[in-house]
Design an enzyme around this catalytic site. Structure first.
Site, mmCIF file in Angstrom:
data_model
loop_
_atom_site.group_PDB
_atom_site.id
_atom_site.type_symbol
_atom_site.label_atom_id
_atom_site.label_comp_id
_atom_site.label_asym_id
_atom_site.label_seq_id
_atom_site.Cartn_x
_atom_site.Cartn_y
_atom_site.Cartn_z
ATOM 1 N N HIS A 59 1.534 -2.119 5.580
ATOM 2 C CA HIS A 59 1.239 -2.381 4.258
ATOM 3 C C HIS A 59 2.705 -1.666 3.350
ATOM 4 O O HIS A 59 2.871 -2.298 2.410
ATOM 5 C CB HIS A 59 0.025 -2.162 3.802
ATOM 6 C CG HIS A 59 -0.780 -3.238 4.162
ATOM 7 N ND1 HIS A 59 -1.457 -4.059 3.167
ATOM 8 C CD2 HIS A 59 -1.941 -3.058 5.226
ATOM 9 C CE1 HIS A 59 -2.282 -4.981 4.002
ATOM 10 N NE2 HIS A 59 -2.754 -4.258 5.012
ATOM 11 N N GLU A 80 -7.408 -8.069 13.181
ATOM 12 C CA GLU A 80 -7.993 -8.055 12.111
ATOM 13 C C GLU A 80 -7.788 -9.604 11.476
ATOM 14 O O GLU A 80 -6.433 -9.675 11.321
ATOM 15 C CB GLU A 80 -7.362 -7.152 11.114
ATOM 16 C CG GLU A 80 -7.604 -5.534 11.406
ATOM 17 C CD GLU A 80 -7.028 -4.650 10.555
ATOM 18 O OE1 GLU A 80 -6.190 -5.194 9.523
ATOM 19 O OE2 GLU A 80 -7.391 -3.464 10.548
ATOM 20 N N ARG A 84 0.945 -1.098 -0.145
ATOM 21 C CA ARG A 84 0.113 -0.053 0.056
ATOM 22 C C ARG A 84 0.847 1.270 0.080
ATOM 23 O O ARG A 84 1.480 1.457 0.970
ATOM 24 C CB ARG A 84 -0.827 -0.132 1.295
ATOM 25 C CG ARG A 84 -1.787 1.034 1.421
ATOM 26 C CD ARG A 84 -2.553 1.054 2.660
ATOM 27 N NE ARG A 84 -3.371 0.139 2.823
ATOM 28 C CZ ARG A 84 -3.775 -0.575 3.897
ATOM 29 N NH1 ARG A 84 -3.874 -0.024 5.021
ATOM 30 N NH2 ARG A 84 -4.619 -1.819 3.901
ATOM 31 N N ASP A 141 -3.678 -8.359 3.133
ATOM 32 C CA ASP A 141 -5.034 -8.630 3.620
ATOM 33 C C ASP A 141 -5.771 -9.848 2.613
ATOM 34 O O ASP A 141 -5.663 -9.741 1.351
ATOM 35 C CB ASP A 141 -6.047 -7.529 3.574
ATOM 36 C CG ASP A 141 -5.390 -6.471 4.636
ATOM 37 O OD1 ASP A 141 -4.734 -6.702 5.320
ATOM 38 O OD2 ASP A 141 -5.622 -5.070 4.160
ATOM 39 N N HIS A 193 -5.414 -9.885 8.250
ATOM 40 C CA HIS A 193 -4.351 -9.168 8.359
ATOM 41 C C HIS A 193 -3.082 -9.864 8.654
ATOM 42 O O HIS A 193 -3.014 -10.347 9.794
ATOM 43 C CB HIS A 193 -4.440 -7.743 9.014
ATOM 44 C CG HIS A 193 -3.382 -6.984 9.134
ATOM 45 N ND1 HIS A 193 -3.236 -5.722 8.630
ATOM 46 C CD2 HIS A 193 -1.884 -7.027 9.450
ATOM 47 C CE1 HIS A 193 -2.133 -5.086 8.753
ATOM 48 N NE2 HIS A 193 -1.158 -6.009 9.290
#
Length: 273
Positions: free
Chosen positions: A156, A245, A111, A163, A248
Site C-alpha cells: 500500500h 485477502e 498507506r 482495499d 486486496h
C-alpha cells in the site's frame, strides 16, 4: 594610575554592554530550529475523487473501527490517494460496474509507512486485544507476524494497492461504529456481523481468517459470485488480487515498484496534482 585604569575598564565594559543592547548580535538567543515540512506526494499521485467522484470511500483507518481500535498514524483525512494509473484503472472498472447496477467502495488506498509502523507496534503489544473478537477471533495475536497478517512493509505504501469491495445500487449508508459497542466475529454470517452496505463477500473487511482467502473452498453461491465479480472487474483493468485477502488488489505495472512513501493521507499532500 590604578584608579584611572579602573575607570577606563569600567567605561569599556559599559560601552560594550550598550553596544550589545543596541545590536543584540550576541545577547539575543538563537532562534529555534523550524520543524521540517511534511513530505508531499510525487506528482504521479492523485486523490481518487478527482478522477472518479462516484466511487464510494469508507476509509477505515481514520476511525476506531479497525483492528487496532483507534485512528492510525498518518491518516489525517478520510481520503483515498493513489498513483494516477491506478486511479484511472479504478475509474474504468467503475464505469463497467455502474452499468450493471453496482459501485466500487474503497476501504484503504495509499498507506504511509508511519501507519505500517503503527500496525507493527500494535502487533507487538500482546496485551492490547480490544478488537480481537471482531477482526482476529481465531488467531493468537502472537502469530500475526508468522502468519503474514502484519509485516514491516506494505505494498500500500507504494501507492498502487487498494482495499475495496462492491456495493449494489442504490447504496444505503453504513452506520457509524460506536467505540466500545459489542463486537461480532468478522467471519459470522452477514446479517450478524457489523453492518456494511457491501454485497456479501463471506467475511468483513480486514478479517484475519483463512475464510478471507479469495478462493477458499468454503465460499460458494452468492458469496463466490460476488468475489468473482470484484476480481473479474478489476483484473480487466490490470489489477492483481492478493490470494489471502479478497479485498486486496494491486495495479500492474506499478509506477513505484520499490519505493515506500511516508507522506500523510491528506488533501494537501496532493494539492495541485
Amino acid at each position: 594610575m590604578t584608579g584611572l585604569a579602573t575607570a577606563f575598564r569600567t567605561l569599556a565594559v559599559a560601552a560594550a554592554a550598550g553596544l550589545l543592547a543596541v545590536t543584540g548580535s550576541v545577547a539575543a538567543p538563537a532562534p529555534p530550529a523550524s520543524a521540517a515540512p511534511e513530505p508531499k506526494a510525487p506528482r504521479e499521485f492523485v486523490a481518487l475523487d478527482s478522477v472518479d467522484p462516484t466511487i464510494l470511500q469508507e476509509m477505515r483507518y481514520t476511525t476506531a473501527h479497525d483492528f487496532v481500535g483507534e485512528p492510525v498514524d498518518g491518516y489525517r483525512q478520510p481520503l483515498c490517494i493513489l498513483t494516477r494509473p491506478a486511479a484511472e484503472a479504478l475509474h474504468r472498472a467503475q464505469v463497467r460496474l455502474l452499468a450493471r447496477g453496482y459501485t466500487l467502495k474503497v476501504y484503504d488506498c495509499y498507506r504511509p509507512q508511519r501507519a505500517v509502523d503503527h500496525f507493527v507496534r500494535w502487533a507487538k503489544d500482546l496485551a492490547d486485544e480490544r478488537m480481537k473478537k471482531e477482526f482476529y477471533p481465531l488467531v493468537d495475536k502472537s502469530r500475526l507476524f508468522a502468519d503474514g497478517y502484519i509485516a514491516e512493509k506494505s505494498g500500500h505504501s507504494r501507492g498502487s494497492t487498494v482495499d475495496l469491495t462492491i456495493v449494489r445500487l442504490p447504496a444505503a449508508p453504513t452506520r457509524a461504529y460506536v467505540p466500545g459497542e459489542e463486537l461480532v466475529e468478522c467471519s459470522a454470517p452477514k446479517e450478524e456481523r457489523f453492518p456494511d452496505n457491501s454485497v456479501d463477500m463471506g467475511t468483513g473487511f480486514d478479517c484475519f481468517d483463512t475464510l478471507s482467502h479469495t478462493d477458499d473452498p468454503r465460499i460458494g453461491g452468492e458469496q463466490r459470485a460476488n468475489r468473482d465479480l470484484l476480481r473479474g472487474a478489476l483484473a480487466e483493468q490490470g489489477f492483481v488480487n492478493l490470494p489471502e485477502e479478497w479485498w486486496h488488489f494491486t495495479f500492474k505495472p506499478e509506477p513505484f515498484p520499490s519505493t515506500f512513501f511516508d507522506f500523510p493521507v491528506a488533501r494537501r499532500s496532493v494539492a495541485g496534482h
